[in-house]
Design a protein around this motif. Structure first.
Motif, PDB file in Angstrom:
ATOM      1  N   PRO A 157       0.810  -1.226   0.000  1.00  0.00           N
ATOM      2  CA  PRO A 157       0.000   0.000   0.000  1.00  0.00           C
ATOM      3  C   PRO A 157       0.841   1.273   0.000  1.00  0.00           C
ATOM      4  O   PRO A 157       0.355   2.316  -0.427  1.00  0.00           O
ATOM      5  N   VAL A 158       2.080   1.207   0.457  1.00  0.00           N
ATOM      6  CA  VAL A 158       2.904   2.422   0.527  1.00  0.00           C
ATOM      7  C   VAL A 158       3.385   2.823  -0.866  1.00  0.00           C
ATOM      8  O   VAL A 158       3.240   3.973  -1.285  1.00  0.00           O
ATOM      9  N   HIS A 159       3.965   1.885  -1.601  1.00  0.00           N
ATOM     10  CA  HIS A 159       4.548   2.242  -2.899  1.00  0.00           C
ATOM     11  C   HIS A 159       3.700   1.773  -4.091  1.00  0.00           C
ATOM     12  O   HIS A 159       3.872   2.282  -5.190  1.00  0.00           O
ATOM     13  N   LYS A 160       2.855   0.744  -3.865  1.00  0.00           N
ATOM     14  CA  LYS A 160       1.993   0.204  -4.941  1.00  0.00           C
ATOM     15  C   LYS A 160       2.824  -0.255  -6.138  1.00  0.00           C
ATOM     16  O   LYS A 160       2.445  -0.070  -7.288  1.00  0.00           O
ATOM     17  N   LYS A 161       3.996  -0.827  -5.853  1.00  0.00           N
ATOM     18  CA  LYS A 161       4.927  -1.193  -6.920  1.00  0.00           C
ATOM     19  C   LYS A 161       5.255  -2.682  -6.880  1.00  0.00           C
ATOM     20  O   LYS A 161       5.204  -3.315  -5.824  1.00  0.00           O
ATOM     21  N   ILE A 162       5.638  -3.191  -8.052  1.00  0.00           N
ATOM     22  CA  ILE A 162       6.191  -4.539  -8.135  1.00  0.00           C
ATOM     23  C   ILE A 162       7.708  -4.434  -8.000  1.00  0.00           C
ATOM     24  O   ILE A 162       8.254  -3.364  -8.246  1.00  0.00           O
TER      25      ILE A 162
END
Lengths: 230, 230
Positions: free
Chosen positions: A50-55
């Motif tokens: 949820p913080v970066h929403k990155k793979i």
């Protein structure tokens, strides 16, 4: 714990996702690869990071682990029975961590700077910067490998993964700009290392083909030059 | 190896230098502190960290270790007989590393953004961003501490050091801007943790006094607003 199901949220062109895949391969860990559509991220990705929403996100059992180099370290620590990925000597480990951070914070941004350059002068400067970084990494290879074949010694290790994951994008950059960045004449040690790295059983099936990646890159780089209006 | 002489190149107002000092204190390692003049860096610093030319550098015997979080990990690995600084559980470790990276890559840049803001609107936005980050860290504290007194459990650990080193600069920012960032009403867990952290024997002698740091900050922040001409 090591026996819990493993899922990896990723995307095939992503170099940092490849880091997690190589580490899992080195440890012979079976996992489900979930291809994310980055234009429409899954609820699972948004909930897991949820913080970066990155793979990438590695989901081990029901626990998400985020950030590629943290994932590689986690894999090495949890599946400790396989060959070690991180150096066991504290000073070698600090050195590998130093160069991995350099690659992420300085060198890779300079590589993307070539694609983002708005004119020939900026492109030339970015290419120069990438080459200067490669000269440093050529020297780092001499020191880290201690005469062996990988940064990590006799086999692919942490720094090999941290740097090697970008080789596909480096080849694409060379091809699209008609330049040599890693070559036998300019960076002889890195050139041989790159061949060995890409041929390694843990790497070869997850390293994208240069032509396929170049097609993807054309679309991506066009966005750098013509960003969509807000 | 652990018995070799230890030298730390640093500067008293630097939060990242403080990370190394706290880790050395936790392990009861004696060391020589070399105060660098950053306007005229020493040859020893330039030779020891030729890539970034930045403090801190830990020199152990004749080997330089650079980058504050890498130094903290190195200290924990070399002086392994003392209490552990990094969590021993791989998932707790991955979580601590995640938040430490968040603090360096996102949260601290937003804190410096308050000082760098060129107008009231930009300053308000930066304060908002810092507060949002602190809300995330308040939540992270609940999860990491598991009901204990520090991020690392019963004693100061990796994430305590990574975040706590910025408390001096946070207090200066609060004072200079007349705002509360960490407080009992807004972030009750962090407020109590901050008090405990600053009072810890490994921390209290290396945490600069707010008034002294504020004097230093006035000079530094003026440079942000009126950068010297090239």
């Amino acid at each position: 714990m090591a026996g819990d199901a493993v899922k990896l949220l990723g995307a095939w062109p992503s170099p940092v996702v490849m880091r997690a895949r190589i580490a899992l391969n080195l440890k012979s860990v079976g996992y489900e690869f979930v291809e994310e559509n980055l234009g429409n991220k899954s609820q699972l990705l948004l909930q897991s990071n949820p913080v970066h929403k990155k793979i990438p996100v590695l989901i081990h059992g029901d626990k998400p682990v985020c950030e590629s180099l943290i994932i590689v370290q986690y894999i090495d620590e949890v599946w400790s029975s396989g060959p070690g990925i991180l150096p066991s000597d504290p000073y070698d480990l600090a050195t590998a961590r130093f160069w991995a951070a350099y690659i992420d914070d300085k060198w890779f941004p300079s590589l993307t700077g070539i694609a983002k350059a708005q004119d020939d002068g900026a492109k030339k400067a970015a290419i120069e910067q990438v080459s200067e970084g490669l000269a440093l990494l050529e020297d780092a290879f001499r020191k880290c490998s201690k005469g062996k074949t990988f940064f990590g010694g006799d086999r692919v290790g942490y720094l090999d993964i941290a740097f090697g994951c970008f080789l596909g994008w480096l080849r694409v950059t060379e091809k699209m700009n008609g330049v040599e960045l890693i070559s036998r004449s300019k960076t002889p040690q890195l050139a041989q290392w790159a061949e060995r790295f890409c041929a390694d059983p843990a790497v070869k099936d997850v390293m994208p083909e240069t032509d396929k990646l170049a097609e993807f890159a054309k679309v991506l780089f066009a966005k750098f030059k013509n960003p969509p209006s807000q």
